[in-house]
Design an enzyme around this catalytic site. Structure first.
Site, PDB file in Angstrom:
ATOM      1  N   ASP A 143       0.824  -1.210   0.000  1.00  0.00           N
ATOM      2  CA  ASP A 143       0.000   0.000   0.000  1.00  0.00           C
ATOM      3  C   ASP A 143       0.860   1.263   0.000  1.00  0.00           C
ATOM      4  OD1 ASP A 143      -2.313   1.462  -0.001  1.00  0.00           O
ATOM      5  OD2 ASP A 143      -2.658   1.307   2.146  1.00  0.00           O
TER       6      ASP A 143
ATOM      7  N   ARG B 251       0.091   7.558  -2.906  1.00  0.00           N
ATOM      8  CA  ARG B 251       0.429   8.630  -1.964  1.00  0.00           C
ATOM      9  C   ARG B 251       1.912   8.950  -2.024  1.00  0.00           C
ATOM     10  NH1 ARG B 251      -1.697   6.113   3.313  1.00  0.00           N
ATOM     11  NH2 ARG B 251      -1.694   4.211   2.049  1.00  0.00           N
TER      12      ARG B 251
ATOM     13  N   ARG C  23       0.110   9.544  -9.957  1.00  0.00           N
ATOM     14  CA  ARG C  23      -0.080   8.307  -9.202  1.00  0.00           C
ATOM     15  C   ARG C  23       0.469   7.105  -9.971  1.00  0.00           C
ATOM     16  NH1 ARG C  23      -3.454   8.104  -4.837  1.00  0.00           N
ATOM     17  NH2 ARG C  23      -4.044   5.957  -5.320  1.00  0.00           N
TER      18      ARG C  23
ATOM     19  N   HIS D 173       3.119   3.593  -9.000  1.00  0.00           N
ATOM     20  CA  HIS D 173       2.987   2.157  -9.263  1.00  0.00           C
ATOM     21  C   HIS D 173       4.228   1.626  -9.980  1.00  0.00           C
ATOM     22  CE1 HIS D 173      -1.070   2.207  -7.779  1.00  0.00           C
ATOM     23  NE2 HIS D 173      -1.423   3.149  -8.648  1.00  0.00           N
TER      24      HIS D 173
ATOM     25  N   THR E  86     -10.112  -6.736  -6.516  1.00  0.00           N
ATOM     26  CA  THR E  86     -11.356  -6.587  -7.263  1.00  0.00           C
ATOM     27  C   THR E  86     -11.987  -5.226  -7.002  1.00  0.00           C
ATOM     28  OG1 THR E  86     -12.442  -7.758  -5.430  1.00  0.00           O
ATOM     29  CG2 THR E  86     -11.877  -9.050  -7.370  1.00  0.00           C
ATOM     30  N   GLU E  87     -11.678  -4.630  -5.861  1.00  0.00           N
ATOM     31  CA  GLU E  87     -12.204  -3.294  -5.551  1.00  0.00           C
ATOM     32  C   GLU E  87     -11.443  -2.183  -6.286  1.00  0.00           C
ATOM     33  OE1 GLU E  87     -11.460  -5.547  -3.224  1.00  0.00           O
ATOM     34  OE2 GLU E  87     -13.487  -6.083  -2.557  1.00  0.00           O
TER      35      GLU E  87
ATOM     36  N   TRP F 259     -11.002  -1.771  -9.305  1.00  0.00           N
ATOM     37  CA  TRP F 259     -11.640  -1.342 -10.548  1.00  0.00           C
ATOM     38  C   TRP F 259     -12.416  -0.039 -10.353  1.00  0.00           C
ATOM     39  CZ3 TRP F 259     -10.003  -3.517 -14.790  1.00  0.00           C
ATOM     40  CH2 TRP F 259      -9.543  -4.832 -14.778  1.00  0.00           C
TER      41      TRP F 259
ATOM     42  N   LEU G 286      11.615 -20.226  -3.680  1.00  0.00           N
ATOM     43  CA  LEU G 286      10.518 -19.380  -3.223  1.00  0.00           C
ATOM     44  C   LEU G 286       9.307 -19.534  -4.140  1.00  0.00           C
ATOM     45  CD1 LEU G 286       9.431 -16.917  -1.516  1.00  0.00           C
ATOM     46  CD2 LEU G 286      10.441 -15.459  -3.298  1.00  0.00           C
TER      47      LEU G 286
ATOM     48  N   ARG H 124       1.385  -5.070   6.141  1.00  0.00           N
ATOM     49  CA  ARG H 124       0.816  -4.002   5.324  1.00  0.00           C
ATOM     50  C   ARG H 124       1.635  -2.735   5.496  1.00  0.00           C
ATOM     51  NH1 ARG H 124      -5.302  -2.493   3.958  1.00  0.00           N
ATOM     52  NH2 ARG H 124      -4.891  -0.639   2.701  1.00  0.00           N
TER      53      ARG H 124
ATOM     54  N   ARG I 107      -5.647  -2.322   8.268  1.00  0.00           N
ATOM     55  CA  ARG I 107      -6.776  -3.191   7.945  1.00  0.00           C
ATOM     56  C   ARG I 107      -6.285  -4.230   6.936  1.00  0.00           C
ATOM     57  NH1 ARG I 107      -7.711   1.835   5.779  1.00  0.00           N
ATOM     58  NH2 ARG I 107      -7.654   1.959   3.486  1.00  0.00           N
TER      59      ARG I 107
ATOM     60  N   SER J  12      -8.228  -5.535   4.334  1.00  0.00           N
ATOM     61  CA  SER J  12      -8.746  -5.214   2.999  1.00  0.00           C
ATOM     62  C   SER J  12      -9.088  -6.435   2.142  1.00  0.00           C
ATOM     63  CB  SER J  12      -7.749  -4.317   2.243  1.00  0.00           C
ATOM     64  OG  SER J  12      -7.608  -3.080   2.899  1.00  0.00           O
TER      65      SER J  12
END
Length: 627
Positions: free
Chosen positions: A384, A388, A397, A401, A430-431, A433, A493, A550, A556, A558
């Site tokens: 995450d 930001r 943004r 990535h 999936t969120e 999108w 791995l 995280r 959280r 997520s």
């Protein structure tokens, strides 16, 4: 497509008066008589060892048939070596290993003195086939030289997939290279998997007499237990009511698995005809198995000529018309003077040959010494803070990535150095999108670019993907599956990247798969337990997550790995993902090693660190270093 029948003779046909070469073989422009003879031998091997397989290859475009013969003949040669009678298991395994090693050298040289390998090497160069994905199948053939037992259907299925799927994937890639892709509907993946299961179960039932003669019973204990006495009767060669009931049950199960009408929906008509005919031939074979009765334990049953003709005659007419409408790409002609040494498109390394250690950290930092009993087996990471981080640096943004890919590489290097077995990364949910279309495009393009660059190609990393294919670009899905196939046999791995993944969706998929299994009689709904459910998850062999980490100063989970992370230790760090490197992973693992894991039990003494995991050197606390 099934593996070669175990009843096949051990020696390849080397008749001095071969039949006239087919048009497909004559089309090998400019090749010498030795190569044409090698392809003819592969053709004869296919026809003699399995007429059904030969008939299916004849439904394919003529230009692709020689490569299919070469692939099938190679699988047959390995299977024959693994099952050679009157040879000790260790010697059979050694012969399989020697054949595989010889193929490595032959690929490097671009030719072979062995006719089957000669044809396979030529087909690989001609169609740019990446044979590295066959590594696991060849290792499985080597292991087949020893007794094989399966506790349940999951273990049996894992064996089948390791033996069969890599060869099927080679045929699919061959179609792609020819410009006639055998496109598999992404929403029918379960149907394809069940079809392969059914084909393999049909093969096992067909070759029951041959296997039993060698003391082999290639059925899971889970299938045998409902029929008391059947296992002993089979191994003693006795036909009994329990055996008859078992065969009836398994034949019905195989029939359900190979009958998948929706499997070919949306597929090229030529490819659809091949698969539909394969399903028909398998059902005809199952008819022969059921009709054999006690003779099933004495000889291999085969469908009648009439039954085969009813399927094949119309299929040939339909396939000829279907392929006539598809222009195919001609193969390249590698020629006899290709550069020496293996090339990426045709290399087949032994399991650990050619793999290198990860690059060292620029600072010279080394991983901490963690007691073996304190080392997590599986670390899951929510990466995450990319967006930001970019905003903090005055960037778009999408730039965040792209910067995050460097952190991914660092974390993988650190996982290899400290000896972590499983690492799972949450890349796109999936969120996600719901985000801006431009940012979504940038994320998916970054993922594709990273797959194309393949930074872990030479590392001992088995790459996997978890998530839904729906809405993802087809090229991205193909690349993800190709990396899975290419690295399937690696033992270091296991890196699972979650793309278009949702935890609740994963559980829903497992529930649907379990419901289908119950409908097909594979499980009893009244006796389900957690293990039954776990076996129907997309990756049933994924271990529980020990540590969920995280970044990004959020606390959280997520919707990430809700099943696997039920007892995971949680670790949250404030830094944004692009600022992470391997030392942050080591810090998270160090923190994990200090915690006391209870799992609901009464607290006990911490495990004594009598052995230490990984590098025998001292290392300061990884938290104490400069950025």
């Amino acid at each position: 497509m099934t593996t070669p029948p175990r009843s096949a003779p051990a020696a390849l046909d080397t008749a001095t008066h071969p039949r006239k070469s087919p048009a497909a073989t004559r089309a090998l422009t400019g090749e010498d008589a030795v190569l044409r003879a090698a392809y003819r031998l592969c053709r004869r091997t296919t026809r003699q060892h399995d007429p059904a397989m030969y008939a299916l290859v004849q439904l394919m475009p003529a230009g692709l048939r020689p490569a299919c013969w070469a692939l099938w003949a190679a699988a047959t040669a390995l299977d024959d070596l693994a099952d050679e009678p009157d040879v000790a298991p260790a010697e059979r395994a050694a012969r399989v290993e020697a054949w595989t090693v010889s193929l490595v050298h032959d690929l490097a040289a671009g030719t072979s003195s062995d006719p089957v390998r000669h044809a396979l090497v030529d087909a690989a160069g001609r169609w740019r086939l990446d044979l590295t994905s066959l590594q696991g199948a060849m290792a499985s053939a080597r292991d087949d030289a020893h007794d094989r037992r399966f506790a349940d259907w999951a273990a049996w299925r894992a064996w089948c997939n390791k033996e069969v799927v890599p060869w099927v994937e080679q045929v699919r890639h061959l179609f792609e290279q020819a410009g006639a892709p055998m496109t598999l509907r992404l929403d029918r993946q379960t149907d394809y998997e069940r079809f392969v299961d059914g084909a393999q179960l049909t093969d096992v039932l067909t070759d029951l007499s041959t296997d039993l003669a060698q003391g082999l019973l290639l059925l899971p204990q889970e299938a045998l237990e409902p029929f008391p006495g059947a296992e002993e009767d089979l191994l003693q060669g006795r036909w009994s009511p329990a055996v008859a009931a078992l065969i009836t049950e398994l034949a019905a199960l195989a029939r359900r698995r190979v009958t998948r009408p929706a499997m070919t929906t949306g597929m090229h008509p030529g490819a659809a005809i091949v698969l539909e005919t394969a399903a028909g031939l398998l059902r005809a074979q199952l008819d022969a198995v059921e009709a054999a009765g006690p003779t099933l334990l004495q000889r291999t049953p085969r469908p009648s000529v009439v039954a085969r003709a009813r399927l094949l005659v119309p299929a040939r007419l339909r396939s000829t018309l279907a392929w006539s409408l598809t222009p195919l790409t001609a193969p390249t002609v590698p020629g006899p003077r290709r550069p020496k040494g293996p090339t990426p498109s045709v290399s087949l390394a032994a399991e650990n040959t050619g793999l290198r250690p990860p690059p060292s950290h620029p600072s010279g930092a080394r991983p901490p010494m963690i007691p073996a009993g304190r080392m997590p087996a599986h670390v899951a990471v929510i990466m995450d803070g990319n967006g930001r981080w970019a905003e903090q640096h005055g960037l778009q943004r999408s730039d965040g990535h792209r910067a995050g890919t460097a952190a991914v590489r660092e974390i993988v290097y650190g996982a290899l150095e400290i000896g972590l077995r499983h690492l799972t990364l949450y890349a796109f949910s999936t969120e996600n999108w719901k985000r801006d279309a431009e940012e979504i495009t940038a994320i998916l393009a970054t993922l594709q670019s990273e797959l194309d660059e393949a930074p872990f190609r030479d590392l001992d990393v088995r790459q996997r993907w978890s998530g839904r294919p729906d809405r993802l670009p087809e090229d991205l899905v193909d690349s993800l599956r190709r990396e899975e196939a290419r690295t399937r046999a690696r033992t270091g791995l296991t890196l699972t990247v979650c793309i278009n993944y949702g935890g609740r969706d994963e559980i829903t998929q497992a529930a649907a798969a379990l419901a289908r299994a119950a409908r097909e009689g594979e499980v009893d709904p009244d006796h389900l337990n957690e293990d039954d459910f776990a076996r129907h998850l997309p990756h049933p062999d994924m271990p529980e997550a020990d540590l969920l980490w995280r970044t990004g100063n959020e606390q959280r989970t997520s919707n990430f790995l809700p099943w696997h992370a039920a007892y995971a230790e949680l670790y949250f760090s404030p830094g944004y993902w692009p600022d992470m490197d391997r030392r942050d992973l080591w810090q998270a693992i160090t923190e994990y090693s200090r915690r006391q894991r209870r799992h609901g039990a009464v607290p006990g003494r911490l495990t004594s660190p009598d052995t230490h995991h990984s590098p025998p050197h001292t290392q300061p606390d990884p938290r104490h270093r400069a950025r």
